[in-house]
Design a protein around this motif. Structure first.
Motif, short mmCIF file in Angstrom:
data_model
loop_
_atom_site.label_atom_id
_atom_site.label_comp_id
_atom_site.label_asym_id
_atom_site.label_seq_id
_atom_site.Cartn_x
_atom_site.Cartn_y
_atom_site.Cartn_z
N TRP A 4 0.87 -1.25 -0.08
CA TRP A 4 -0.03 0.10 -0.09
C TRP A 4 0.91 1.24 0.07
O TRP A 4 2.02 1.26 0.56
CB TRP A 4 -0.82 0.17 1.27
N ALA A 6 0.89 4.83 1.77
CA ALA A 6 0.02 5.44 2.68
C ALA A 6 0.52 6.84 2.73
O ALA A 6 1.56 7.13 2.90
CB ALA A 6 0.37 4.85 4.03
N LYS A 23 -9.01 -3.09 1.75
CA LYS A 23 -8.43 -1.99 2.27
C LYS A 23 -9.05 -1.66 3.62
O LYS A 23 -8.27 -0.62 4.20
CB LYS A 23 -8.85 -0.97 0.76
N THR A 24 -10.29 -1.89 3.75
CA THR A 24 -10.96 -1.41 4.98
C THR A 24 -9.70 -1.83 6.30
O THR A 24 -9.50 -1.08 7.17
CB THR A 24 -12.14 -1.87 5.39
N TRP A 27 -6.47 -0.21 6.32
CA TRP A 27 -6.42 1.09 6.84
C TRP A 27 -6.23 1.03 8.34
O TRP A 27 -5.45 1.87 8.78
CB TRP A 27 -7.84 1.78 6.48
N ARG A 31 -2.85 2.47 10.11
CA ARG A 31 -3.38 3.51 11.24
C ARG A 31 -2.65 3.10 12.63
O ARG A 31 -1.59 3.98 13.34
CB ARG A 31 -4.67 3.85 11.58
N LEU A 42 -4.89 5.96 1.57
CA LEU A 42 -4.38 4.69 1.31
C LEU A 42 -4.62 4.32 0.11
O LEU A 42 -5.84 3.98 -0.12
CB LEU A 42 -4.90 3.74 2.52
N TRP A 59 -13.92 7.99 5.43
CA TRP A 59 -13.98 7.36 6.99
C TRP A 59 -14.58 8.19 7.85
O TRP A 59 -15.06 7.67 8.94
CB TRP A 59 -12.77 6.99 7.33
#
Length: 63
Positions: A4, A6, A23-24, A27, A31, A42, A59
């Motif tokens: 990814w 970021a 992806k969720t 994320w 974080r 992201l 989000w």
């Protein structure tokens, strides 16, 4: 393993890897990797279309 890109509020942009391609979930993992930085975008490695970015606004977070 998924790679990814970021992007953080401070302007830093890093390539990171996670064990998930979702992806969720990624994320949340990213974080957690950088608790002192505010993650704002992201993207999967190779994504370039802004519409594919998972942004802070999507989000519901506020900076």
């Amino acid at each position: 393993m998924a790679w990814w890109v970021a992007r953080f509020e401070c302007g830093d942009e890093l390539e990171v890897s996670t064990t998930t391609q979702d992806k969720t979930t990624a994320w949340e993992k990213v974080r957690g990797m950088f608790p002192n930085k505010e993650l704002v975008v992201l993207m999967a490695e190779g994504e370039g279309e802004p519409s594919q970015e998972l942004t802070l606004e999507q989000w519901g977070y506020r900076s």
